[in-house]
Structure formats: structure tokens, C-alpha cells
Design a protein around this motif. Structure first.
Motif, PDB file in Angstrom:
ATOM      1  N   PHE A   1     -11.186   8.083  -1.804  1.00 37.92           N
ATOM      2  CA  PHE A   1     -11.497   7.690  -0.410  1.00 37.92           C
ATOM      3  C   PHE A   1     -12.049   7.514  -0.124  1.00 37.92           C
ATOM      4  CE2 PHE A   1      -6.965   9.758  -1.614  1.00 37.92           C
ATOM      5  CZ  PHE A   1      -6.166   9.038  -1.115  1.00 37.92           C
TER       6      PHE A   1
ATOM      7  N   TYR B   1     -10.713  14.342   1.413  1.00 40.18           N
ATOM      8  CA  TYR B   1     -10.724  12.904   0.529  1.00 40.18           C
ATOM      9  C   TYR B   1     -11.428  12.096   0.580  1.00 40.18           C
ATOM     10  CZ  TYR B   1      -4.994  14.477   2.553  1.00 40.18           C
ATOM     11  OH  TYR B   1      -4.335  14.890   3.276  1.00 40.18           O
ATOM     12  N   GLU B   2     -12.912  12.013   0.902  1.00 42.27           N
ATOM     13  CA  GLU B   2     -13.428  11.846  -0.011  1.00 42.27           C
ATOM     14  C   GLU B   2     -14.173  12.338  -1.333  1.00 42.27           C
ATOM     15  OE1 GLU B   2     -16.652  10.137   4.342  1.00 42.27           O
ATOM     16  OE2 GLU B   2     -16.291  12.439   3.360  1.00 42.27           O
TER      17      GLU B   2
ATOM     18  N   THR C   1      -3.427   4.960   1.484  1.00 40.95           N
ATOM     19  CA  THR C   1      -3.220   5.136   2.459  1.00 40.95           C
ATOM     20  C   THR C   1      -3.676   6.251   3.495  1.00 40.95           C
ATOM     21  OG1 THR C   1      -3.863   3.286   5.181  1.00 40.95           O
ATOM     22  CG2 THR C   1      -2.166   3.394   3.574  1.00 40.95           C
TER      23      THR C   1
ATOM     24  N   ASP D   1     -10.476   1.353  -7.544  1.00 42.28           N
ATOM     25  CA  ASP D   1     -10.681   2.625  -7.171  1.00 42.28           C
ATOM     26  C   ASP D   1     -10.439   4.039  -7.991  1.00 42.28           C
ATOM     27  OD1 ASP D   1     -13.056   1.858  -6.218  1.00 42.28           O
ATOM     28  OD2 ASP D   1     -12.191   1.837  -4.135  1.00 42.28           O
TER      29      ASP D   1
ATOM     30  N   ASN E   1     -13.813   6.738   4.385  1.00 51.49           N
ATOM     31  CA  ASN E   1     -13.712   6.278   5.694  1.00 51.49           C
ATOM     32  C   ASN E   1     -13.850   5.365   6.396  1.00 51.49           C
ATOM     33  OD1 ASN E   1     -13.020   7.968   8.515  1.00 51.49           O
ATOM     34  ND2 ASN E   1     -14.770   8.814   7.870  1.00 51.49           N
TER      35      ASN E   1
ATOM     36  N   TYR F   1       0.729  -1.381   0.150  1.00 54.16           N
ATOM     37  CA  TYR F   1      -0.147   0.145  -0.010  1.00 54.16           C
ATOM     38  C   TYR F   1       1.273   1.225   0.061  1.00 54.16           C
ATOM     39  CZ  TYR F   1      -3.591  -3.216   1.064  1.00 54.16           C
ATOM     40  OH  TYR F   1      -4.924  -2.899   1.118  1.00 54.16           O
TER      41      TYR F   1
ATOM     42  N   GLU G   1      -1.045   8.278  -7.043  1.00 54.28           N
ATOM     43  CA  GLU G   1      -2.061   7.167  -7.683  1.00 54.28           C
ATOM     44  C   GLU G   1      -1.535   6.632  -8.865  1.00 54.28           C
ATOM     45  OE1 GLU G   1      -5.959   9.446  -8.254  1.00 54.28           O
ATOM     46  OE2 GLU G   1      -6.976   9.781  -6.676  1.00 54.28           O
TER      47      GLU G   1
ATOM     48  N   MET H   1      -8.278   6.728   5.956  1.00 53.18           N
ATOM     49  CA  MET H   1      -8.897   7.461   4.699  1.00 53.18           C
ATOM     50  C   MET H   1      -7.185   5.988   3.787  1.00 53.18           C
ATOM     51  SD  MET H   1     -10.588   9.249   5.494  1.00 53.18           S
ATOM     52  CE  MET H   1     -11.784   9.726   3.932  1.00 53.18           C
ATOM     53  N   VAL H   2      -8.363   4.974   2.595  1.00 51.68           N
ATOM     54  CA  VAL H   2      -8.124   4.628   2.208  1.00 51.68           C
ATOM     55  C   VAL H   2      -8.958   3.973   0.559  1.00 51.68           C
ATOM     56  CG1 VAL H   2      -7.287   1.763   1.549  1.00 51.68           C
ATOM     57  CG2 VAL H   2      -7.755   2.837   4.174  1.00 51.68           C
ATOM     58  N   LYS H   3      -7.319   4.361   0.063  1.00 50.36           N
ATOM     59  CA  LYS H   3      -8.359   4.007  -1.282  1.00 50.36           C
ATOM     60  C   LYS H   3      -8.175   3.444  -2.139  1.00 50.36           C
ATOM     61  CE  LYS H   3      -9.464   6.862  -5.489  1.00 50.36           C
ATOM     62  NZ  LYS H   3      -8.810   8.037  -6.369  1.00 50.36           N
TER      63      LYS H   3
ATOM     64  N   GLY I   1      -3.389   0.171  -2.944  1.00 50.78           N
ATOM     65  CA  GLY I   1      -4.077   0.807  -3.172  1.00 50.78           C
ATOM     66  C   GLY I   1      -3.377   2.352  -2.240  1.00 50.78           C
TER      67      GLY I   1
END
Length: 165
Positions: free
Chosen positions: A139, A134-135, A123, A163, A141, A85, A111, A157-159, A121
Motif C-alpha cells: 500500500f 500496510y506499506e 483503500t 500493484d 501512504n 475501489y 486483493e 493507504m491505497v493499493k 484498487g
């Protein structure tokens, strides 16, 4: 126009100035932490420039778990070629250059690196007031982090790579 490049050791003073503008002293990375990151992870320490001046940066090592742990603020390892990650330990923009989309440009660069290096991903942790930012960037929550860094409440926060467009 904003240009991006990998960090150089001579960037240190500008980076520390921006770091200390963006974060409280108890949250800010130390000079020693930045020196280690510059040396160990220049491939994921990206600097943004405008007219030849540093206006922001993003950095973080590749880690094997989906959440940032406090030990990363003290010691990091070199990045593996593939997998893991991409963490973001810091993203900051010079106070004179804010509200120009520079943080978003830096995150988009991370990214790209996730896709290029087959990472799982991205983080990061952030304070509650930055969760909506971030959303908007895609990302998710994942709730309150176990991190105690700087005595602050942080949110995971993770993407995930699927995504990332």
C-alpha cells in the motif's frame, strides 16, 4: 489452517467481540453498522476461521472514490458488480490469534476480489503505527485522511490494481 468464507448473520456476536478487542469504543463499529454490512455487503465481508472458530474478519463496501469518507461508517450501499475501489472499513484479528498472518491472508483475499471484479484498487485508513504494516503489503501512504472518525488521525493507504500481484 485458516479458512475464509463470507459472513453469516449468526456471526454477529463473535465479530462484535473481536471488533471491540481491536478498536477503542469511539472507533469501533456499532452493532447496527455490522448488521447493515452483513446484510448489504456479504460479498466483501470475509470471515477467517481456525478449527471452526472465528479468528478474524475484513469488511468494506465498494466506493467510487479512492479515499474513505466518514459517511461510510454510518451508511453504505450494495456493491456494484464491477469497478470502483474496494474499501476496508475494518480488519481485525482475535487477540488470541494475532501474529499468525491472518490479517495478511484477509487482505490478500480482498486483493483477489479486486482482480475478479475489475476494481481500481483497495483503500483503507489506518493509524500512524500501522502505516509500515500496510506499506509492507504494497500500500502507498497518501497522507493524512480527512476522516474524523473516532477523533483519531488516520492515514489514507491505497493499493492500485496494477500493484496487486
Amino acid at each position: 489452517m485458516i479458512t475464509l468464507r463470507n459472513v453469516h448473520s449468526e456471526d454477529l456476536q463473535d465479530l462484535l467481540r473481536i471488533e471491540n478487542e481491536a478498536f477503542l469504543k469511539k472507533e469501533a463499529a456499532t452493532k447496527e453498522a455490522f448488521e447493515e454490512r452483513i446484510q448489504m455487503i456479504p460479498d466483501t465481508f470475509i470471515v477467517a476461521e481456525k478449527n471452526g472458530e472465528i479468528v478474524g474478519y475484513i469488511n468494506g463496501p465498494v466506493i467510487q472514490q479512492p479515499y474513505i469518507t466518514d459517511d461510510l461508517f454510518k451508511r453504505i450501499n450494495r456493491n456494484p458488480e464491477k469497478g470502483g475501489y474496494q474499501s476496508i472499513l475494518g480488519v481485525a484479528v482475535d487477540k488470541r490469534a494475532r501474529k499468525q498472518g491472518i490479517a495478511k491472508i484477509l487482505i490478500r483475499k480482498m486483493e483477489e476480489l479486486v482482480k475478479e471484479n475489475e476494481r481500481e484498487g483497495i483503500t483503507l485508513t489506518c493509524k500512524l503505527e500501522l502505516v509500515p504494516f500496510y506499506e509492507k503489503l504494497g500500500f502507498a501512504n497518501h497522507g493524512i485522511s480527512k476522516s474524523q472518525h473516532g477523533g483519531v488521525v488516520w492515514y489514507n493507504m491505497v493499493k492500485m490494481k496494477e500493484d496487486i500481484k
